[in-house]
Design a protein around this motif. Sequence first.
Motif, PDB file in Angstrom:
ATOM      1  N   GLY A 192      -9.748   8.638 -34.583  1.00  0.00           N
ATOM      2  CA  GLY A 192     -10.832   8.720 -35.543  1.00  0.00           C
ATOM      3  C   GLY A 192     -12.219   8.637 -34.949  1.00  0.00           C
ATOM      4  N   LYS A 193     -12.298   8.314 -33.659  1.00  0.00           N
ATOM      5  CA  LYS A 193     -13.599   8.246 -32.991  1.00  0.00           C
ATOM      6  C   LYS A 193     -14.141   9.656 -32.752  1.00  0.00           C
ATOM      7  CE  LYS A 193     -14.110   3.745 -31.985  1.00  0.00           C
ATOM      8  NZ  LYS A 193     -12.989   3.177 -32.746  1.00  0.00           N
ATOM      9  N   THR A 194     -15.455   9.784 -32.759  1.00  0.00           N
ATOM     10  CA  THR A 194     -16.106  11.042 -32.393  1.00  0.00           C
ATOM     11  C   THR A 194     -16.622  10.915 -30.968  1.00  0.00           C
ATOM     12  OG1 THR A 194     -16.759  11.499 -34.681  1.00  0.00           O
ATOM     13  CG2 THR A 194     -17.923  12.697 -32.953  1.00  0.00           C
ATOM     14  N   ILE A 195     -16.171  11.817 -30.114  1.00  0.00           N
ATOM     15  CA  ILE A 195     -16.450  11.730 -28.676  1.00  0.00           C
ATOM     16  C   ILE A 195     -17.220  12.963 -28.223  1.00  0.00           C
ATOM     17  CG2 ILE A 195     -15.421  11.485 -26.383  1.00  0.00           C
ATOM     18  CD1 ILE A 195     -12.914  10.349 -27.788  1.00  0.00           C
ATOM     19  N   LEU A 196     -18.321  12.747 -27.522  1.00  0.00           N
ATOM     20  CA  LEU A 196     -19.089  13.831 -26.917  1.00  0.00           C
ATOM     21  C   LEU A 196     -18.762  13.878 -25.433  1.00  0.00           C
ATOM     22  CD1 LEU A 196     -21.339  15.990 -26.814  1.00  0.00           C
ATOM     23  CD2 LEU A 196     -22.988  14.101 -26.557  1.00  0.00           C
ATOM     24  N   ILE A 197     -18.277  15.033 -24.962  1.00  0.00           N
ATOM     25  CA  ILE A 197     -17.916  15.209 -23.556  1.00  0.00           C
ATOM     26  C   ILE A 197     -18.836  16.249 -22.932  1.00  0.00           C
ATOM     27  CG2 ILE A 197     -16.093  15.799 -21.920  1.00  0.00           C
ATOM     28  CD1 ILE A 197     -14.053  15.229 -24.125  1.00  0.00           C
ATOM     29  N   THR A 198     -19.626  15.853 -21.939  1.00  0.00           N
ATOM     30  CA  THR A 198     -20.455  16.822 -21.228  1.00  0.00           C
ATOM     31  C   THR A 198     -19.594  17.530 -20.184  1.00  0.00           C
ATOM     32  OG1 THR A 198     -21.194  15.236 -19.540  1.00  0.00           O
ATOM     33  CG2 THR A 198     -22.502  15.391 -21.566  1.00  0.00           C
ATOM     34  N   GLY A 199     -19.897  18.796 -19.941  1.00  0.00           N
ATOM     35  CA  GLY A 199     -19.066  19.559 -19.014  1.00  0.00           C
ATOM     36  C   GLY A 199     -17.643  19.660 -19.525  1.00  0.00           C
ATOM     37  N   GLY A 200     -17.493  19.873 -20.840  1.00  0.00           N
ATOM     38  CA  GLY A 200     -16.172  19.811 -21.448  1.00  0.00           C
ATOM     39  C   GLY A 200     -15.474  21.134 -21.666  1.00  0.00           C
ATOM     40  N   ALA A 201     -16.028  22.229 -21.133  1.00  0.00           N
ATOM     41  CA  ALA A 201     -15.426  23.542 -21.378  1.00  0.00           C
ATOM     42  C   ALA A 201     -14.387  23.940 -20.339  1.00  0.00           C
ATOM     43  CB  ALA A 201     -16.517  24.613 -21.439  1.00  0.00           C
ATOM     44  N   SER A 202     -14.265  23.149 -19.277  1.00  0.00           N
ATOM     45  CA  SER A 202     -13.292  23.471 -18.228  1.00  0.00           C
ATOM     46  C   SER A 202     -12.948  22.205 -17.455  1.00  0.00           C
ATOM     47  CB  SER A 202     -13.843  24.543 -17.272  1.00  0.00           C
ATOM     48  OG  SER A 202     -15.013  24.070 -16.624  1.00  0.00           O
ATOM     49  N   GLY A 203     -11.943  22.316 -16.591  1.00  0.00           N
ATOM     50  CA  GLY A 203     -11.594  21.219 -15.685  1.00  0.00           C
ATOM     51  C   GLY A 203     -11.242  19.922 -16.377  1.00  0.00           C
ATOM     52  N   ILE A 204     -11.748  18.812 -15.826  1.00  0.00           N
ATOM     53  CA  ILE A 204     -11.444  17.480 -16.345  1.00  0.00           C
ATOM     54  C   ILE A 204     -11.929  17.330 -17.785  1.00  0.00           C
ATOM     55  CG2 ILE A 204     -11.921  15.024 -16.072  1.00  0.00           C
ATOM     56  CD1 ILE A 204     -12.258  15.612 -13.025  1.00  0.00           C
ATOM     57  N   GLY A 205     -13.122  17.836 -18.070  1.00  0.00           N
ATOM     58  CA  GLY A 205     -13.682  17.702 -19.404  1.00  0.00           C
ATOM     59  C   GLY A 205     -12.851  18.391 -20.463  1.00  0.00           C
TER      60      GLY A 205
ATOM     61  N   LYS B 159     -12.132  13.062 -32.852  1.00  0.00           N
ATOM     62  CA  LYS B 159     -12.958  14.243 -33.082  1.00  0.00           C
ATOM     63  C   LYS B 159     -13.758  14.483 -31.806  1.00  0.00           C
ATOM     64  CE  LYS B 159     -13.423  12.992 -37.953  1.00  0.00           C
ATOM     65  NZ  LYS B 159     -14.368  12.582 -39.029  1.00  0.00           N
ATOM     66  N   VAL B 160     -13.823  15.724 -31.358  1.00  0.00           N
ATOM     67  CA  VAL B 160     -14.398  15.988 -30.043  1.00  0.00           C
ATOM     68  C   VAL B 160     -15.484  17.053 -30.099  1.00  0.00           C
ATOM     69  CG1 VAL B 160     -13.917  16.629 -27.654  1.00  0.00           C
ATOM     70  CG2 VAL B 160     -12.194  15.373 -28.962  1.00  0.00           C
ATOM     71  N   ILE B 161     -16.603  16.743 -29.447  1.00  0.00           N
ATOM     72  CA  ILE B 161     -17.698  17.682 -29.230  1.00  0.00           C
ATOM     73  C   ILE B 161     -17.799  17.901 -27.729  1.00  0.00           C
ATOM     74  CG2 ILE B 161     -20.164  18.139 -29.523  1.00  0.00           C
ATOM     75  CD1 ILE B 161     -20.141  15.937 -31.726  1.00  0.00           C
ATOM     76  N   VAL B 162     -17.823  19.159 -27.289  1.00  0.00           N
ATOM     77  CA  VAL B 162     -17.968  19.428 -25.855  1.00  0.00           C
ATOM     78  C   VAL B 162     -19.226  20.251 -25.615  1.00  0.00           C
ATOM     79  CG1 VAL B 162     -15.494  19.317 -25.405  1.00  0.00           C
ATOM     80  CG2 VAL B 162     -16.546  21.527 -25.875  1.00  0.00           C
ATOM     81  N   THR B 163     -19.840  20.003 -24.476  1.00  0.00           N
ATOM     82  CA  THR B 163     -21.007  20.774 -24.073  1.00  0.00           C
ATOM     83  C   THR B 163     -20.732  21.436 -22.736  1.00  0.00           C
ATOM     84  OG1 THR B 163     -22.134  19.088 -22.741  1.00  0.00           O
ATOM     85  CG2 THR B 163     -22.452  18.996 -25.116  1.00  0.00           C
ATOM     86  N   GLY B 164     -21.551  22.411 -22.403  1.00  0.00           N
ATOM     87  CA  GLY B 164     -21.453  23.099 -21.122  1.00  0.00           C
ATOM     88  C   GLY B 164     -22.564  24.129 -21.029  1.00  0.00           C
ATOM     89  N   ARG B 165     -22.738  24.670 -19.825  1.00  0.00           N
ATOM     90  CA  ARG B 165     -23.806  25.663 -19.608  1.00  0.00           C
ATOM     91  C   ARG B 165     -23.317  27.083 -19.814  1.00  0.00           C
ATOM     92  NH1 ARG B 165     -25.529  24.049 -13.653  1.00  0.00           N
ATOM     93  NH2 ARG B 165     -23.255  23.962 -13.536  1.00  0.00           N
ATOM     94  N   ASN B 166     -22.009  27.277 -19.787  1.00  0.00           N
ATOM     95  CA  ASN B 166     -21.430  28.617 -19.837  1.00  0.00           C
ATOM     96  C   ASN B 166     -20.884  28.904 -21.241  1.00  0.00           C
ATOM     97  OD1 ASN B 166     -19.468  30.795 -19.625  1.00  0.00           O
ATOM     98  ND2 ASN B 166     -19.675  30.612 -17.408  1.00  0.00           N
ATOM     99  N   GLN B 167     -21.568  29.795 -21.967  1.00  0.00           N
ATOM    100  CA  GLN B 167     -21.170  30.076 -23.338  1.00  0.00           C
ATOM    101  C   GLN B 167     -19.784  30.709 -23.425  1.00  0.00           C
ATOM    102  OE1 GLN B 167     -23.168  29.255 -26.246  1.00  0.00           O
ATOM    103  NE2 GLN B 167     -21.087  29.528 -27.048  1.00  0.00           N
ATOM    104  N   ASP B 168     -19.434  31.540 -22.448  1.00  0.00           N
ATOM    105  CA  ASP B 168     -18.109  32.176 -22.461  1.00  0.00           C
ATOM    106  C   ASP B 168     -17.003  31.135 -22.367  1.00  0.00           C
ATOM    107  OD1 ASP B 168     -19.169  34.712 -22.705  1.00  0.00           O
ATOM    108  OD2 ASP B 168     -19.167  35.110 -20.543  1.00  0.00           O
ATOM    109  N   LYS B 169     -17.197  30.140 -21.501  1.00  0.00           N
ATOM    110  CA  LYS B 169     -16.199  29.078 -21.370  1.00  0.00           C
ATOM    111  C   LYS B 169     -16.123  28.244 -22.646  1.00  0.00           C
ATOM    112  CE  LYS B 169     -16.211  28.528 -16.327  1.00  0.00           C
ATOM    113  NZ  LYS B 169     -16.449  27.595 -15.193  1.00  0.00           N
ATOM    114  N   LEU B 170     -17.264  28.003 -23.250  1.00  0.00           N
ATOM    115  CA  LEU B 170     -17.275  27.262 -24.510  1.00  0.00           C
ATOM    116  C   LEU B 170     -16.538  28.026 -25.603  1.00  0.00           C
ATOM    117  CD1 LEU B 170     -20.973  25.996 -24.483  1.00  0.00           C
ATOM    118  CD2 LEU B 170     -18.935  24.551 -24.327  1.00  0.00           C
TER     119      LEU B 170
END
Length: 255
Positions: A5-18, A31-42
């Motif tokens: 039930g926690k909401t988690i923000l993960i930076t660099g979350g579109a690939s690899g460990i994230g 609930k998960v929010i991920v960020t990244g610099r690469n829109q295609d990976k997102l």
Amino acid sequence: MNLKGKTILITGGASGIGFEAAKQFLEIGAKVIVTGRNQDKLNDAKKRFPNLTVIKSDVSKAEDAKALFKKVSELGGIDILYNNAGVGVPPMNLGIPNEKHIENAAYEMEVNYLGVIRLNNLFLEMLNSKKDAAIINTTSILSYVPSLTEATYSATKTALAFYTKSLREHLRIIKSNIKIFELLPPVVDTEMTAARTDKKITPAELVKALISGLQKDQYTIRVGDSKIIYFLHRFFPKLAFGLVNPKNSEQSLKK
């Protein structure tokens, strides 16, 4: 710590460990929010896991960080900030003058260290408003023993490790309820380590250990060889240095 039930923000979350972390957190009901610099990976991450919320953002840019905070606030906020984003540059011989030395060091420091502080400063008040909140900072086995081929990367992770310990104590002193976790991975099999031939663990193994540590309120989470190097660097520092820096690492600097 209960993660369901926690909401988690993960930076660099579109690939690899994230990305693996996003997958496993979703599986346990977060609930998960991920960020990244690469829109295609997102976009690909969103396609594979439709329940993900994806936001394009670069942790090294102050304007991106502020925009990210605004979007997350509009979504209702978060309970956990997982500072996972990190970068590494190709090996360079620091003993030979090169204009790239300062450029590479600044880049790694901006993402791996300053980017973490930037986001923490933005989200601390939000997290303080939660009854059960946390910040996870990913340091490294190299925060104990530096790598000859990853000198500035090692330095950024050492800086982050010291900052993490200090932040934990500062929050304790002011009686904050935010839990500060430090994850110390060994070498993990990701795009960043693709060229390496030494022993690696999978992102799945690392994240499984992370989640177990979070659930047990284990604030320092050492995984795999990080446990061994932690012990050795305290009592047998030369042996630890040799294990992290085998002879072939010296050869790679001469190429």
